[in-house]
Design a protein around this motif. Structure first.
Motif, PDB file in Angstrom:
ATOM      1  N   ALA A  25      83.449 -14.963  34.224  1.00  0.00           N
ATOM      2  CA  ALA A  25      84.689 -14.356  34.721  1.00  0.00           C
ATOM      3  C   ALA A  25      85.898 -15.135  34.201  1.00  0.00           C
ATOM      4  CB  ALA A  25      84.680 -14.323  36.245  1.00  0.00           C
ATOM      5  N   THR A  26      85.793 -16.453  34.189  1.00  0.00           N
ATOM      6  CA  THR A  26      86.866 -17.289  33.646  1.00  0.00           C
ATOM      7  C   THR A  26      87.055 -17.006  32.163  1.00  0.00           C
ATOM      8  OG1 THR A  26      86.358 -19.025  35.252  1.00  0.00           O
ATOM      9  CG2 THR A  26      87.638 -19.676  33.327  1.00  0.00           C
ATOM     10  N   MET A  27      85.951 -16.830  31.443  1.00  0.00           N
ATOM     11  CA  MET A  27      86.015 -16.547  30.012  1.00  0.00           C
ATOM     12  C   MET A  27      86.739 -15.234  29.752  1.00  0.00           C
ATOM     13  SD  MET A  27      85.212 -17.441  26.876  1.00  0.00           S
ATOM     14  CE  MET A  27      83.844 -18.567  26.865  1.00  0.00           C
ATOM     15  N   VAL A  28      86.439 -14.209  30.545  1.00  0.00           N
ATOM     16  CA  VAL A  28      87.104 -12.914  30.383  1.00  0.00           C
ATOM     17  C   VAL A  28      88.611 -13.074  30.590  1.00  0.00           C
ATOM     18  CG1 VAL A  28      87.352 -10.615  31.414  1.00  0.00           C
ATOM     19  CG2 VAL A  28      85.087 -11.525  30.943  1.00  0.00           C
ATOM     20  N   GLY A  29      89.003 -13.859  31.583  1.00  0.00           N
ATOM     21  CA  GLY A  29      90.421 -14.104  31.823  1.00  0.00           C
ATOM     22  C   GLY A  29      91.087 -14.826  30.668  1.00  0.00           C
ATOM     23  N   LEU A  30      90.419 -15.841  30.127  1.00  0.00           N
ATOM     24  CA  LEU A  30      90.973 -16.586  28.991  1.00  0.00           C
ATOM     25  C   LEU A  30      91.092 -15.704  27.751  1.00  0.00           C
ATOM     26  CD1 LEU A  30      89.094 -19.994  29.365  1.00  0.00           C
ATOM     27  CD2 LEU A  30      91.555 -19.603  29.637  1.00  0.00           C
ATOM     28  N   ALA A  69      72.822 -22.079  39.885  1.00  0.00           N
ATOM     29  CA  ALA A  69      73.217 -22.184  38.478  1.00  0.00           C
ATOM     30  C   ALA A  69      73.649 -20.829  37.926  1.00  0.00           C
ATOM     31  CB  ALA A  69      72.077 -22.752  37.649  1.00  0.00           C
ATOM     32  N   ALA A  70      72.951 -19.766  38.318  1.00  0.00           N
ATOM     33  CA  ALA A  70      73.292 -18.424  37.848  1.00  0.00           C
ATOM     34  C   ALA A  70      74.649 -17.978  38.398  1.00  0.00           C
ATOM     35  CB  ALA A  70      72.210 -17.441  38.240  1.00  0.00           C
ATOM     36  N   THR A  71      74.920 -18.309  39.645  1.00  0.00           N
ATOM     37  CA  THR A  71      76.214 -17.970  40.241  1.00  0.00           C
ATOM     38  C   THR A  71      77.331 -18.715  39.534  1.00  0.00           C
ATOM     39  OG1 THR A  71      75.135 -17.619  42.367  1.00  0.00           O
ATOM     40  CG2 THR A  71      77.522 -17.916  42.397  1.00  0.00           C
ATOM     41  N   HIS A  72      77.087 -19.978  39.210  1.00  0.00           N
ATOM     42  CA  HIS A  72      78.070 -20.777  38.473  1.00  0.00           C
ATOM     43  C   HIS A  72      78.312 -20.175  37.083  1.00  0.00           C
ATOM     44  CE1 HIS A  72      80.436 -24.239  37.375  1.00  0.00           C
ATOM     45  NE2 HIS A  72      79.634 -24.490  36.350  1.00  0.00           N
ATOM     46  N   LEU A  73      77.257 -19.731  36.418  1.00  0.00           N
ATOM     47  CA  LEU A  73      77.385 -19.115  35.102  1.00  0.00           C
ATOM     48  C   LEU A  73      78.200 -17.827  35.188  1.00  0.00           C
ATOM     49  CD1 LEU A  73      76.681 -19.061  32.086  1.00  0.00           C
ATOM     50  CD2 LEU A  73      74.570 -17.877  32.694  1.00  0.00           C
ATOM     51  N   MET A  74      77.970 -17.022  36.220  1.00  0.00           N
ATOM     52  CA  MET A  74      78.753 -15.794  36.383  1.00  0.00           C
ATOM     53  C   MET A  74      80.231 -16.104  36.597  1.00  0.00           C
ATOM     54  SD  MET A  74      76.278 -13.092  38.359  1.00  0.00           S
ATOM     55  CE  MET A  74      76.192 -14.010  39.881  1.00  0.00           C
ATOM     56  N   ALA A  75      80.530 -17.185  37.321  1.00  0.00           N
ATOM     57  CA  ALA A  75      81.918 -17.589  37.513  1.00  0.00           C
ATOM     58  C   ALA A  75      82.541 -18.033  36.189  1.00  0.00           C
ATOM     59  CB  ALA A  75      81.998 -18.716  38.539  1.00  0.00           C
ATOM     60  N   THR A  97      80.581 -23.912  25.254  1.00  0.00           N
ATOM     61  CA  THR A  97      79.613 -25.008  25.223  1.00  0.00           C
ATOM     62  C   THR A  97      79.000 -25.227  26.594  1.00  0.00           C
ATOM     63  OG1 THR A  97      80.863 -26.057  23.450  1.00  0.00           O
ATOM     64  CG2 THR A  97      79.327 -27.440  24.653  1.00  0.00           C
ATOM     65  N   GLU A  98      79.844 -25.215  27.609  1.00  0.00           N
ATOM     66  CA  GLU A  98      79.367 -25.405  28.979  1.00  0.00           C
ATOM     67  C   GLU A  98      78.453 -24.257  29.414  1.00  0.00           C
ATOM     68  OE1 GLU A  98      81.349 -26.033  33.407  1.00  0.00           O
ATOM     69  OE2 GLU A  98      82.602 -26.241  31.627  1.00  0.00           O
ATOM     70  N   MET A  99      78.779 -23.033  28.981  1.00  0.00           N
ATOM     71  CA  MET A  99      77.958 -21.881  29.326  1.00  0.00           C
ATOM     72  C   MET A  99      76.582 -21.956  28.656  1.00  0.00           C
ATOM     73  SD  MET A  99      80.852 -18.878  29.202  1.00  0.00           S
ATOM     74  CE  MET A  99      79.721 -17.531  29.426  1.00  0.00           C
ATOM     75  N   LEU A 100      76.544 -22.390  27.399  1.00  0.00           N
ATOM     76  CA  LEU A 100      75.261 -22.539  26.708  1.00  0.00           C
ATOM     77  C   LEU A 100      74.379 -23.556  27.423  1.00  0.00           C
ATOM     78  CD1 LEU A 100      76.384 -22.440  22.973  1.00  0.00           C
ATOM     79  CD2 LEU A 100      75.033 -20.725  24.193  1.00  0.00           C
ATOM     80  N   SER A 101      74.989 -24.637  27.864  1.00  0.00           N
ATOM     81  CA  SER A 101      74.247 -25.658  28.597  1.00  0.00           C
ATOM     82  C   SER A 101      73.721 -25.095  29.920  1.00  0.00           C
ATOM     83  CB  SER A 101      75.144 -26.863  28.852  1.00  0.00           C
ATOM     84  OG  SER A 101      74.486 -27.815  29.625  1.00  0.00           O
ATOM     85  N   ALA A 102      74.557 -24.342  30.620  1.00  0.00           N
ATOM     86  CA  ALA A 102      74.133 -23.746  31.892  1.00  0.00           C
ATOM     87  C   ALA A 102      72.991 -22.752  31.670  1.00  0.00           C
ATOM     88  CB  ALA A 102      75.321 -23.054  32.570  1.00  0.00           C
ATOM     89  N   GLU A 103      73.096 -21.954  30.607  1.00  0.00           N
ATOM     90  CA  GLU A 103      72.021 -20.997  30.304  1.00  0.00           C
ATOM     91  C   GLU A 103      70.715 -21.722  30.003  1.00  0.00           C
ATOM     92  OE1 GLU A 103      73.663 -18.752  27.102  1.00  0.00           O
ATOM     93  OE2 GLU A 103      74.961 -17.582  28.420  1.00  0.00           O
ATOM     94  N   ASP A 104      70.808 -22.828  29.284  1.00  0.00           N
ATOM     95  CA  ASP A 104      69.619 -23.621  28.981  1.00  0.00           C
ATOM     96  C   ASP A 104      68.996 -24.180  30.262  1.00  0.00           C
ATOM     97  OD1 ASP A 104      67.788 -24.839  27.130  1.00  0.00           O
ATOM     98  OD2 ASP A 104      68.811 -26.749  27.531  1.00  0.00           O
ATOM     99  N   ASN A 105      69.833 -24.667  31.169  1.00  0.00           N
ATOM    100  CA  ASN A 105      69.332 -25.186  32.442  1.00  0.00           C
ATOM    101  C   ASN A 105      68.666 -24.090  33.273  1.00  0.00           C
ATOM    102  OD1 ASN A 105      70.142 -27.804  31.943  1.00  0.00           O
ATOM    103  ND2 ASN A 105      72.143 -27.517  32.891  1.00  0.00           N
ATOM    104  N   ILE A 106      69.241 -22.893  33.242  1.00  0.00           N
ATOM    105  CA  ILE A 106      68.644 -21.777  33.979  1.00  0.00           C
ATOM    106  C   ILE A 106      67.268 -21.448  33.411  1.00  0.00           C
ATOM    107  CG2 ILE A 106      68.844 -19.294  34.432  1.00  0.00           C
ATOM    108  CD1 ILE A 106      71.894 -19.752  34.664  1.00  0.00           C
ATOM    109  N   ARG A 107      67.166 -21.406  32.077  1.00  0.00           N
ATOM    110  CA  ARG A 107      65.858 -21.140  31.454  1.00  0.00           C
ATOM    111  C   ARG A 107      64.823 -22.176  31.873  1.00  0.00           C
ATOM    112  NH1 ARG A 107      68.899 -20.780  26.989  1.00  0.00           N
ATOM    113  NH2 ARG A 107      69.592 -18.690  26.529  1.00  0.00           N
ATOM    114  N   LYS A 108      65.233 -23.439  31.888  1.00  0.00           N
ATOM    115  CA  LYS A 108      64.306 -24.503  32.290  1.00  0.00           C
ATOM    116  C   LYS A 108      63.868 -24.326  33.740  1.00  0.00           C
ATOM    117  CE  LYS A 108      66.006 -27.935  29.022  1.00  0.00           C
ATOM    118  NZ  LYS A 108      66.811 -29.153  28.851  1.00  0.00           N
TER     119      LYS A 108
END
Length: 94
Positions: A48-53, A39-45, A17-28
């Motif tokens: 990486a967290t998602m891959v670990g989970l 914002a893009a750097t935060h999304l990449m982080a 959910t947080e990633m979708l919101s970040a992607e939307d903010n990046i598009r805007k």
């Protein structure tokens, strides 16, 4: 172990959910021609967290099978072909 697996799944849902919101903010930001590098750097982080989970979830036996294209299309066709019932409750027609 089930509690740990459920906790990981909850974290994954929240992160998605947080990633979708970040992607939307990046598009805007891109549409307004603004710098979106933070914002893009935060999304990449977050990715990486998602891959670990996901790796941790899979190690605990919670691996989820992904559908291939044919299976997804079959599900979408079945969902689209369902017709809402037009009869009255209890199966009585007028």
């Amino acid at each position: 172990m089930d509690n740990k697996l459920n906790e990981i799944r909850r974290k994954i849902r929240m992160l998605r959910t947080e990633m979708l919101s970040a992607e939307d903010n990046i598009r805007k930001q891109v549409n307004r021609d603004e710098d979106c590098s933070v914002a893009a750097t935060h999304l990449m982080a977050m990715r990486a967290t998602m891959v670990g989970l996901i790796g941790e979830r899979n190690r605990l036996g919670g691996e989820e099978r992904l559908l291939n294209v044919d299976e997804r299309l079959k599900l979408e066709v079945r969902a689209a072909s369902r017709k809402p019932s037009t009869g009255m409750p209890g199966g009585r027609e007028r």
